[in-house]
Every structure is written in structure tokens, then in C-alpha cells.
Design an enzyme around this catalytic site. Structure first.
Site, mmCIF file in Angstrom:
data_model
loop_
_atom_site.group_PDB
_atom_site.id
_atom_site.type_symbol
_atom_site.label_atom_id
_atom_site.label_comp_id
_atom_site.label_asym_id
_atom_site.label_seq_id
_atom_site.Cartn_x
_atom_site.Cartn_y
_atom_site.Cartn_z
ATOM 1 N N ARG A 18 0.835 -1.200 0.000
ATOM 2 C CA ARG A 18 0.000 0.000 0.000
ATOM 3 C C ARG A 18 0.870 1.250 0.000
ATOM 4 O O ARG A 18 0.686 2.165 -0.815
ATOM 5 C CB ARG A 18 -0.931 -0.006 1.213
ATOM 6 C CG ARG A 18 -1.906 -1.173 1.241
ATOM 7 C CD ARG A 18 -2.739 -1.191 2.497
ATOM 8 N NE ARG A 18 -1.957 -1.294 3.711
ATOM 9 C CZ ARG A 18 -2.241 -2.087 4.731
ATOM 10 N NH1 ARG A 18 -3.300 -2.862 4.680
ATOM 11 N NH2 ARG A 18 -1.490 -2.111 5.805
ATOM 12 N N SER B 247 -6.005 -0.409 -0.960
ATOM 13 C CA SER B 247 -6.530 -1.549 -0.212
ATOM 14 C C SER B 247 -5.734 -2.783 -0.603
ATOM 15 O O SER B 247 -5.709 -3.174 -1.775
ATOM 16 C CB SER B 247 -8.015 -1.745 -0.535
ATOM 17 O OG SER B 247 -8.504 -2.949 0.018
ATOM 18 N N GLY B 248 -5.074 -3.385 0.365
ATOM 19 C CA GLY B 248 -4.255 -4.557 0.083
ATOM 20 C C GLY B 248 -5.074 -5.837 0.045
ATOM 21 O O GLY B 248 -6.046 -5.989 0.786
ATOM 22 N N LYS C 100 -9.764 6.082 4.449
ATOM 23 C CA LYS C 100 -8.505 5.460 4.831
ATOM 24 C C LYS C 100 -8.203 5.931 6.238
ATOM 25 O O LYS C 100 -8.179 7.134 6.513
ATOM 26 C CB LYS C 100 -7.372 5.868 3.878
ATOM 27 C CG LYS C 100 -6.093 5.070 4.100
ATOM 28 C CD LYS C 100 -6.266 3.613 3.701
ATOM 29 C CE LYS C 100 -4.989 2.812 3.857
ATOM 30 N NZ LYS C 100 -5.104 1.436 3.393
ATOM 31 N N ARG D 31 -11.344 0.888 11.733
ATOM 32 C CA ARG D 31 -12.337 0.790 10.663
ATOM 33 C C ARG D 31 -13.745 0.970 11.211
ATOM 34 O O ARG D 31 -14.571 1.682 10.640
ATOM 35 C CB ARG D 31 -12.235 -0.562 9.958
ATOM 36 C CG ARG D 31 -10.999 -0.765 9.098
ATOM 37 C CD ARG D 31 -11.112 -2.015 8.238
ATOM 38 N NE ARG D 31 -11.271 -3.239 9.031
ATOM 39 C CZ ARG D 31 -10.319 -4.152 9.221
ATOM 40 N NH1 ARG D 31 -9.115 -3.955 8.698
ATOM 41 N NH2 ARG D 31 -10.560 -5.244 9.916
ATOM 42 N N SER E 119 -10.812 1.439 5.336
ATOM 43 C CA SER E 119 -9.623 0.614 5.163
ATOM 44 C C SER E 119 -8.508 1.174 6.027
ATOM 45 O O SER E 119 -8.207 2.368 5.962
ATOM 46 C CB SER E 119 -9.211 0.607 3.684
ATOM 47 O OG SER E 119 -8.049 -0.163 3.479
#
EC number: 3.5.2.15
Length: 373
Positions: A54, A85-86, A165, A197, A234
Site C-alpha cells: 500500500r 486496499s491490500g 482510509k 475501521r 480501510s
């Protein structure tokens, strides 16, 4: 209120540092780099605390865009929102989605419908002990309201996806809080991702009036009946504040794109994906010329917390080899990819307070052809 034109393009990537596709479109005049407002991407990392794909992707993009926007690479993030987003498990394919926005003199004649609009805002930096708690909820809610105003969206019903994020805790951050005599919501870096999150998603719900009652610290990751139908959050190690991107439709937009959404109630809720496509005039798997072209689908994926899906037990929460978020991304990614006809869709794992338990929001963006197309 100013009139804007928002553009969206999806670009496949060959690796986290691949910027060739983006630079090629800039060189060909298909993307104005100075109009780029946000870039959302899927990278082929593990999506965990130590997923540095990321940060690598953001660094590569900043370095590539710096000379085009007249900024030093480390300052590009002050102008453009990057959300990586991984995790591209299963058929999910690494890619980036670039959003641009320009002010125009007036909307084209005959454009009556609300069209895609985008707004961005950031919270202040958080102290480690504020993550996963009411401070993060409250500051996120303020940022969502600011991002809506930036997008020219006045009604919550016109908001279809809020991408955030958010930060996570590291051992250094936990120790820093302890040195000040404060405790963090958890000492686990991995668990902190869920708390961050969840608190961020609850901030969206508060801002949009999806939750009327006050939220307490102890509600995060406990009262899962409290959730947002449009939040997608995320967590990453690369920041200490929240970046908020609001996507919706606005009368002030002259964009050739539209967005709609639905809510998945579990990881196999194909009907919700079909509903999201239908909300923007598309049929699942259809190749018919409807004058509408799917650009991308954005969704959250979550392992059902009660250990079953529609009465049948699953082992996602009990697998010590593969984390539950990776299982969920693969499952939801396969479902959406099949209905959308492409694995290059944005599916993010970890849907705490983002949709009902075990489910999550799913949004679709389409390009609407005009008479000249």
C-alpha cells in the site's frame, strides 16, 4: 453552487509500483493530472499490518505525479487522496481507479439527472489512544459533512459510497500513549485495524443520520446492529489521520458518470449486487448496448461473525493459515467478478459497522453515453 465535471477511469497494474498505465494516459491527454482528486487502488499484498504494498503504491504514484502537479513527491498527498486496499485474493485483479474533477462554466443543455460527484476531506491527526473511540467517530463525522459540501451533495440519500482510509496502532504508537499515562483501545496492531475501521464507519453513520442515538466507546466492535449502509473503511500504517472521500450524485455535477448502491446482507448475496447494478441501469452479465458502461464496483467483504452463512457453518474465523478477511475478499470478489464480468473490482476486507454483520455496501459506477458517443 459551482458546476463540476467528474471523470473516472480504471487502470490495470502489473505491480504496486506500476505507474506506466497512468502516465501513458496523461501523456495521451486522456487524464489531466492537475484535475486528479483521488486514486483508489487494489494491491497484491496481504492486507495486514505489514502490507507495505500500500505504502509502496502510494510512494510510486506520488513520485510519478509530482512533476505533473508542480509539487515535491512528499507533498502530493496533501492535494490528492490515495486509498490503497491490500489483498487481491482469488480472481481479484490489481488496479487503480482515478477520479478527476474540474469546474466548468455550465452544465450541458438537456442534462436533467443528478450525476456523479466527489468530495474530499481529512480529519486532524489522532493520538494513538483516540483510535477506535468516540474522538475518531466524532472527527470522522465532521469530515464526512465537509466532504459532502465539497462534492456539492446536500441530501444524505444522494451519498452512495464513503471511502475512508484510517490509521492503525503500532507498538511505537502504543508505547507513546503509555508514556503519557494513557491506554489504547487495544495493544494488538492487527486488532486495532478493526477498531479504527469500525469507529470510522460509525462516524459516517452519524454524519448521514443513519444512527440517531449517541455512540459510546464501548459500542465499537460490540453493537454491530449499528452500521452505515454506504461506509467503506480501510486501515493502514501509512497515516495517522482519516482521509474521507464521498461519492454520490449531485445536481451540480455535469459528469457523464452515475453511481448507485445496495447493501449485501452476507458474503453470497448476489441479489444485492444485481440490485446495485440495476440502480445504475445495468443487468448482471449483460453485454447488450444499453448506452451505459460499467466502470467499477466497490464493495466491502466480511466473514459472518456468528460463524455461519444462511445456517451453514463456515471456517473463515477458525482458519489459522489464512485470515478471515482474505477468505472474505476472495469469496465476495469471486461473486462480484462473476456478475460484473471482471475481476478488476474494488473489494476491501473488514466490514465492521459497514453494512449488517457479515455483509457490506456495494456500489457501482457507470458511464452514461450521450448522443455524441
Amino acid at each position: 453552487m459551482r458546476t463540476t465535471s467528474v471523470g473516472v477511469v480504471r487502470i490495470p497494474t502489473k505491480g504496486p509500483g506500476d505507474v506506466a498505465g497512468l502516465l501513458g494516459m496523461i501523456e495521451q491527454g486522456e487524464i489531466d493530472p492537475k484535475a486528479i482528486l483521488a486514486i483508489l487502488g487494489k494491491t497484491e499484498g496481504n492486507g495486514g499490518v505489514n502490507d507495505f504494498t500500500r505504502e509502496y503504491a502510494v510512494a510510486a504514484l506520488c513520485t510519478a505525479l509530482a512533476p505533473h502537479v508542480g509539487l515535491e513527491p512528499h507533498r502530493v498527498e496533501q492535494r490528492i487522496a490515495f486509498v490503497m486496499s491490500g489483498g487481491t485474493e482469488g480472481v481479484l485483479s490489481p488496479h487503480i481507479t482515478v477520479f478527476t474533477r474540474k469546474s466548468i462554466a455550465q452544465a450541458p443543455a438537456g442534462l436533467a439527472d443528478k450525476r456523479l460527484s466527489i468530495g474530499m476531506a481529512q480529519t486532524r491527526d489522532f493520538l494513538p489512544e483516540e483510535l477506535g473511540r468516540s474522538a475518531q467517530i466524532e472527527e470522522t463525522a465532521k469530515a464526512v459533512v465537509s466532504a459532502m459540501a465539497d462534492a456539492g451533495i446536500t441530501e444524505p440519500k444522494d451519498v452512495h459510497f464513503v471511502q475512508i482510509k484510517c490509521p492503525l496502532l503500532t507498538s511505537d504508537r502504543v508505547e507513546a500513549a503509555s508514556a503519557r499515562g494513557n491506554t489504547t483501545v487495544t495493544t494488538s496492531a492487527y486488532s486495532s485495524m478493526a477498531y479504527s475501521r469500525g469507529a470510522s464507519a460509525l462516524g459516517v453513520a452519524v454524519a448521514l443520520g443513519e444512527i440517531e442515538e449517541g455512540i459510546r466507546d464501548q459500542d465499537v466492535l460490540r453493537r454491530f446492529e449499528l452500521f452505515s449502509k454506504v461506509a467503506s473503511t480501510s486501515a493502514g500504517i501509512e497515516l495517522i489521520h482519516n482521509v474521507v472521500i464521498v461519492l454520490g450524485n449531485s445536481a451540480s455535477s455535469a459528469s457523464p458518470f452515475e453511481i448507485g448502491h445496495a447493501v449485501m446482507h452476507d458474503a453470497i448475496d448476489a441479489a444485492a449486487v444485481i440490485e446495485a447494478l440495476a440502480s445504475v441501469g445495468l443487468k448482471a452479465g449483460s453485454t447488450a448496448n444499453t448506452g451505459r458502461e460499467l466502470v467499477n464496483i466497490f464493495a466491502k467483504a466480511e466473514a459472518s461473525p456468528n460463524g455461519n452463512v444462511r445456517g451453514f457453518r463456515h471456517t473463515m474465523l477458525e482458519d489459522t493459515d489464512i485470515s478471515a478477511t482474505r477468505h472474505a475478499r476472495a469469496a465476495v470478489g469471486g461473486l462480484i467478478g462473476g456478475l460484473a464480468g471482471s475481476g478488476a473490482v474494488y473489494v476491501s476486507g473488514g466490514a465492521e459497522h459497514q453494512g449488517p454483520p457479515g455483509g457490506g455496501p456495494v456500489a457501482a459506477i457507470v458511464r452514461v453515453a450521450d448522443d455524441s458517443d
